[in-house]
Design a protein around this motif. Structure first.
Motif: not given
Ligand SMILES: [Zn+2]
Length: 439
Positions: A269, A276, A325, A327, A329
């Motif tokens: 990502c 991922h 993570c 991010c 997700r």
């Molecule tokens: Zn991520």
């Protein structure tokens, strides 16, 4: 439930199929993108439902799976949840390759009417995978989803450098998802010129190809417009290659993992913290993990029905990430994919050393332009070192230093043969393979 799989061996798919395949790709892409935001629980329910159905289908209709499962005494009804997955027999490359090709596809399918995708066989074992038009659309949607997760826009022009070119779509003539294909057999200078001329927003190629492109840009003193996205796949993206691509093209590459036979299904990502896993389309397992968490990667493609790929032993090695993570997700995440099991050195006690070990060690010697470690005998390593032109007069001390470092960390029964080289030639498919096990 996302539509995928299904029986699509009928003739409908082959009449006026181009438009139909394009629409199918767009529809599947929309659902694949949406499922990237699903909860883990929802993904698990979907995986289990699709697996139950796929196992029953493969056992009933694909001779290879019928014999594989009968030999192991496994019945599809034995699989009720993901906890039962270890009971499902593995499909190895060797088994797939030694089987009669007709036994690998669903009974009644006509191979002449299926798409054929051939793997490069860089591990010495080429394979052919057969797909229906719908499955091809599915694989494309699964791969394109990764681009869209990184902000790909349909107006972006893409440069893709490959040995084999993909299909051209009618919409591309209208300027949507436009793509220029270049051959990996062309000189890197010509890729660099093309990039300067067209100013591609997206560049897609194998890691070694991207590195050669970036080097060509630097060596020729070119300044192409900076691509917004650079995707690296097919080969292990080691830190040095990543840095050279970023320096040459001005964009940090996004590493994508997959197999020709299973599409791309694990991807970095924007945070670049591991890979991922596209859990809506693939079930990924890490088996027999060592104390570092590294184990054999096994993958199931939930969308392939005509030639199912269930618990396929990829020959690659990876490790799960423990924490979420940043991010946001929630998709499962591989902390590392260190590449093929053959990209490692086998120690006399059975442990394996992967390229990151050597990379860290050699990183202490900036004079090295290129290095390679080759194991052709169980107790001997050949370490090839090529120094940059400016540092050639320092070859002696550098080689001695490397030999000393290796002797300190490797077991004494492993003989280390240091060879100084002016250049390290690379065979096709081995562009960034710095650790080669030929046992
Ligand atoms: Zn991520």
């Amino acid at each position: 439930m996302i539509e995928l799989g299904g029986q699509d061996t009928g003739p409908g798919w082959y009449f006026g199929p181009v438009l139909r395949e394009s629409f199918a790709t767009v529809r599947m892409l929309a659902t694949a993108r949406a499922s990237t935001r699903w909860s883990l629980e929802r993904l698990r329910v979907r995986q289990e439902a699709l697996l139950r159905d796929l196992l029953a289908h493969a056992y009933e209709r694909v001779p290879l799976y019928r014999s594989l499962y009968d030999e192991a005494g496994f019945r599809p009804a034995d699989f009720r949840s993901l906890a039962d997955l270890p009971r499902v027999p593995l499909l190895t490359k060797e088994r797939l390759k030694s089987a009669d090709p007709l036994d690998c596809v669903v009974r009644g399918a006509d191979p002449a009417r299926l798409s054929r995708v051939e793997t490069s066989g860089s591990t010495g074992m080429p394979l052919a995978i057969l797909l229906t038009a719908r499955e091809r659309a599915w694989q494309r949607a699964v791969a394109w989803r990764i681009l869209f997760e990184h902000g790909y826009r349909l107006r972006d022009r893409t440069l893709e450098i490959r040995q084999n070119f993909g299909p051209a779509f009618a919409v591309q003539r209208l300027g949507l998802a436009a793509k220029d294909w270049l051959s990996i057999l062309d000189p890197p200078d010509s890729w660099a010129s093309h990039l300067c001329d067209r100013g591609h927003a997206v560049v897609v190629a194998g890691a070694g190809t991207l590195r050669a492109l970036a080097d060509a840009v630097v060596e020729r003193g070119l300044a192409p417009p900076r691509p917004r996205l650079v995707f690296s796949d097919s080969e292990t993206l080691d830190p040095e290659t990543r840095a050279r691509i970023a320096a040459g093209l001005g964009t940090d590459p996004i590493d994508v993992y997959g197999l020709v036979e299973l599409s791309n299904f694990a991807w970095e990502c924007e945070r670049r913290r591991g890979f991922h896993v596209s859990a809506d389309s693939h079930v990924v397992e890490v088996l027999d993990a060592d104390p570092d968490g590294l184990g054999d990667l096994v993958a199931t493609d939930l969308g392939l029905r005509v030639m199912p790929m269930i618990r396929y032993a990829t020959g690659d090695v990876g490790a799960w990430a423990a924490e979420a993570c940043p991010c946001g997700r929630v998709l499962p995440r591989l902390a590392r994919v260190v590449g093929r099991a053959v990209d490692s050195v086998r120690l006399p006690d059975g442990r394996r050393l992967f390229w990151p070990f050597f990379h860290e060690l050699f990183a202490a010697h900036p004079e090295l332009e290129r290095w390679r470690v080759v194991q052709e005998a169980p107790r001997r390593l050949r370490v090839e070192l090529a120094l940059g032109a400016r540092d050639r007069d320092r070859a002696g001390p550098v080689c001695d230093g490397v030999a000393h470092q290796l002797a300190q960390v490797l077991p004494p029964e492993l003989e280390i043969d240091i060879r100084r080289r002016d250049a390290i030639p690379v065979a096709p498919g081995e562009k960034t393979r710095m650790v080669l096990c030929r046992l």
